[in-house]
Design an enzyme around this catalytic site. Structure first.
Site, PDB file in Angstrom:
ATOM      1  N   ASP A  82      44.895  30.776  50.822  1.00  0.00           N
ATOM      2  CA  ASP A  82      43.541  31.060  50.344  1.00  0.00           C
ATOM      3  C   ASP A  82      43.241  30.127  49.159  1.00  0.00           C
ATOM      4  OD1 ASP A  82      41.121  32.387  50.095  1.00  0.00           O
ATOM      5  OD2 ASP A  82      41.957  34.101  49.007  1.00  0.00           O
ATOM      6  N   HIS A  83      42.048  29.553  49.141  1.00  0.00           N
ATOM      7  CA  HIS A  83      41.608  28.674  48.042  1.00  0.00           C
ATOM      8  C   HIS A  83      42.596  27.539  47.751  1.00  0.00           C
ATOM      9  CE1 HIS A  83      38.068  31.009  47.042  1.00  0.00           C
ATOM     10  NE2 HIS A  83      38.794  32.100  47.094  1.00  0.00           N
ATOM     11  N   ASP A 104      39.408  24.534  49.461  1.00  0.00           N
ATOM     12  CA  ASP A 104      38.295  24.936  48.602  1.00  0.00           C
ATOM     13  C   ASP A 104      37.877  23.756  47.740  1.00  0.00           C
ATOM     14  OD1 ASP A 104      36.416  25.963  46.988  1.00  0.00           O
ATOM     15  OD2 ASP A 104      37.620  27.611  46.193  1.00  0.00           O
ATOM     16  N   GLU A 134      34.691  25.534  52.769  1.00  0.00           N
ATOM     17  CA  GLU A 134      33.670  26.339  52.058  1.00  0.00           C
ATOM     18  C   GLU A 134      32.538  25.430  51.626  1.00  0.00           C
ATOM     19  OE1 GLU A 134      34.876  29.310  49.220  1.00  0.00           O
ATOM     20  OE2 GLU A 134      33.035  29.100  48.063  1.00  0.00           O
ATOM     21  N   HIS A 181      33.245  36.869  43.650  1.00  0.00           N
ATOM     22  CA  HIS A 181      34.622  37.363  43.573  1.00  0.00           C
ATOM     23  C   HIS A 181      34.714  38.377  42.433  1.00  0.00           C
ATOM     24  CE1 HIS A 181      35.514  33.250  45.322  1.00  0.00           C
ATOM     25  NE2 HIS A 181      36.172  34.033  46.144  1.00  0.00           N
ATOM     26  N   GLY A 182      35.496  39.414  42.628  1.00  0.00           N
ATOM     27  CA  GLY A 182      35.789  40.334  41.526  1.00  0.00           C
ATOM     28  C   GLY A 182      34.951  41.593  41.543  1.00  0.00           C
ATOM     29  N   GLY A 210      34.806  37.343  48.273  1.00  0.00           N
ATOM     30  CA  GLY A 210      34.228  38.359  47.390  1.00  0.00           C
ATOM     31  C   GLY A 210      33.846  39.580  48.194  1.00  0.00           C
ATOM     32  N   GLY A 211      34.779  40.038  49.043  1.00  0.00           N
ATOM     33  CA  GLY A 211      34.475  41.148  49.956  1.00  0.00           C
ATOM     34  C   GLY A 211      34.434  42.514  49.295  1.00  0.00           C
TER      35      GLY A 211
HETATM   36  P1  13P Z   1      37.363  40.094  46.020  1.00  0.00           P
HETATM   37  O1  13P Z   1      38.510  40.016  45.043  1.00  0.00           O
HETATM   38  O2  13P Z   1      36.038  40.181  45.364  1.00  0.00           O
HETATM   39  O3  13P Z   1      37.596  41.162  47.039  1.00  0.00           O
HETATM   40  O4  13P Z   1      37.357  38.698  46.811  1.00  0.00           O
HETATM   41  C1  13P Z   1      38.551  38.254  47.404  1.00  0.00           C
HETATM   42  C2  13P Z   1      38.417  36.836  47.843  1.00  0.00           C
HETATM   43  O5  13P Z   1      37.336  36.342  48.113  1.00  0.00           O
HETATM   44  C3  13P Z   1      39.653  36.041  47.987  1.00  0.00           C
HETATM   45  O6  13P Z   1      39.439  34.772  48.431  1.00  0.00           O
END
Ligand code: 13P
Length: 406
Positions: A82-83, A104, A134, A181-182, A210-211
């Site tokens: 991820d990223h 990313d 992205e 995110h967060g 940012g789910g």
């Molecule tokens: P959240 O931490 O907001 O759930 O987002 C996670 C994310 O997008 C990881 O790439």
């Protein structure tokens, strides 16, 4: 075969209109809880390791555990970087066992984002690896208050998205339509019209970062409009931290294991809730039936060395271990000497590839060609070389005492 091709997994979700949870893990507690939860709901899952979290754990060790856990899982799993921030980090992730990588470069200009993403995609595709790019910018930092990292959300442009996908060849695209995110106060406004236009224009699986913290209705509409991978971390971190705080509040003498005792269960419950909301619960068998298994290949070479003494062969093998293990898709390079003297070949290489595709890309890679033609083949005229697809027995996880009591 629970490790499966990630692109196949995402296409199953795209065709059947649900999203796979891509849960970031930062410890073995997360790894176990996520898999246990998805086994319980029969949900396919993506185990994500975010480069921004590498300061919290040893990536190599975590990858070894993650791959082991994925191989013995009863549900289909993909392992994803991820990223990822660079070409080098993508190669490292692939060589450690990720079968999906994200590039990313969303903070760069369009041209620079395209250039880096295309370079990673070309390399990764020669290894059969799925690539996520992205476009646009999702602000915030996973696990923290979104207000602390306001950054400026840059929405994905529909026109640029098409050109980006054509130029880079990515398999799935993370889009920015208003999530951050967060941890957020309240809910973000999401631009579903933009999402629908991107979906109609691209027709490939879309990804939301940012789910955490959206409403049921928002998750539903994301999925209706082509989102097939939802990245999710902050709520898992908060659930685990909340469980630890609760133990600390009622037992000031709790030790390390005591403090962590309820964290795994808290993560598990949250993943379960999300698998239902994402619609991935109950989809595992469908994915297993349609996705290609992700299996490593062993490239075996048995040879006899001509005109080199033992020290010379050892030096050649040491150089080979160094050069060959840096080639994309090479999981392991071991060089061996026969234990007994009366055998037809006295030396061997055991080279493990991430997948069958690597057979060709490895053969043609300039570092392999230089080593093989310059050092190895001239002294190994007598040799046998064969590729084998590997299968191994991975013992199923044994339920621990107390499991299922929640
Ligand atoms: P959240 O931490 O907001 O759930 O987002 C996670 C994310 O997008 C990881 O790439």
């Amino acid at each position: 075969m629970p490790l499966v091709d990630m692109k196949d997994m995402l296409h199953h979700a795209y065709r059947n209109r649900y999203a796979v949870g891509a849960f970031d893990l930062v410890s073995l507690d997360f790894l176990e809880a996520i898999l246990r939860s998805c086994e319980g709901t029969d949900a396919p899952v993506i185990l994500s390791l975010a480069e921004s979290h590498f300061e919290h754990f040893d990536f190599d060790l975590m990858m070894a555990a993650t791959e082991r856990a994925a191989r013995r899982a009863e549900i289909p799993v993909a392992i994803h970087l991820d990223h990822g921030t660079s070409f080098e980090s993508a190669v490292r992730a692939i060589n450690r066992g990720c079968n999906g990588v994200m590039v990313d470069a969303s903070h760069l200009s369009f041209a620079d984002n395209v250039a880096l993403t295309r370079r990673v995609t070309e390399m990764a595709h020669t290894c059969g690896i799925t690539v996520e790019g992205e476009l646009g910018y999702v602000a915030g930092v996973e696990g923290e208050d979104a207000e602390k990292h306001p950054g400026e959300v840059v929405y994905t442009s529909v026109q640029e998205a098409r050109s980006y996908v054509e130029q880079t060849g990515v398999d799935c695209l993370a889009v920015s339509i208003g999530t951050v995110h967060g941890r957020m106060r309240g809910r973000p406004e999401l631009d579903f019209d933009r999402l629908a236009q991107i979906d109609a224009s691209l027709g490939i699986p879309l990804v939301i970062h940012g789910g955490t913290g959206l409403s049921e209705e928002q998750y539903r509409r994301l999925i209706e409009n082509g989102v097939t991978k939802i990245n999710y971390y902050t709520a898992l971190s908060d659930a685990a931290a909340g469980a630890i705080r609760a133990v600390a509040a009622r037992d000031s003498g709790a030790g390390y294991t005591g403090l962590l005792a309820d964290a795994r269960n808290a993560i598990q419950v949250e993943v379960e809730r999300m698998s239902h909301l994402f619609g991935s619960a109950g989809q595992a068998q469908g994915v297993l039936a349609s996705a290609r298994p992700w299996r490593p290949v062993a490239h075996l070479i048995l040879y006899d060395a001509d005109g080199l003494d033992e020290a010379g062969v050892e030096a050649m093998m040491a150089q080979g271990r160094e050069v060959l293990s840096a080639i994309p898709g090479v999981r392991r390079v071991a060089a061996g000497r026969a234990v007994k003297a009366d055998v037809p070949y006295h030396w061997c290489w055991v080279i493990e590839f991430a997948s069958e595709k690597v057979i060709d890309s490895y053969r043609d890679h300039p570092d392999h060609v230089a080593f093989a033609d310059g050092l190895f083949r001239p002294i190994a005229r007598e040799r046998l070389s064969i590729d084998y697809e590997l299968r191994e027995r991975c013992e199923k996880r044994k339920a621990s005492p107390g499991e299922g009591r929640s």
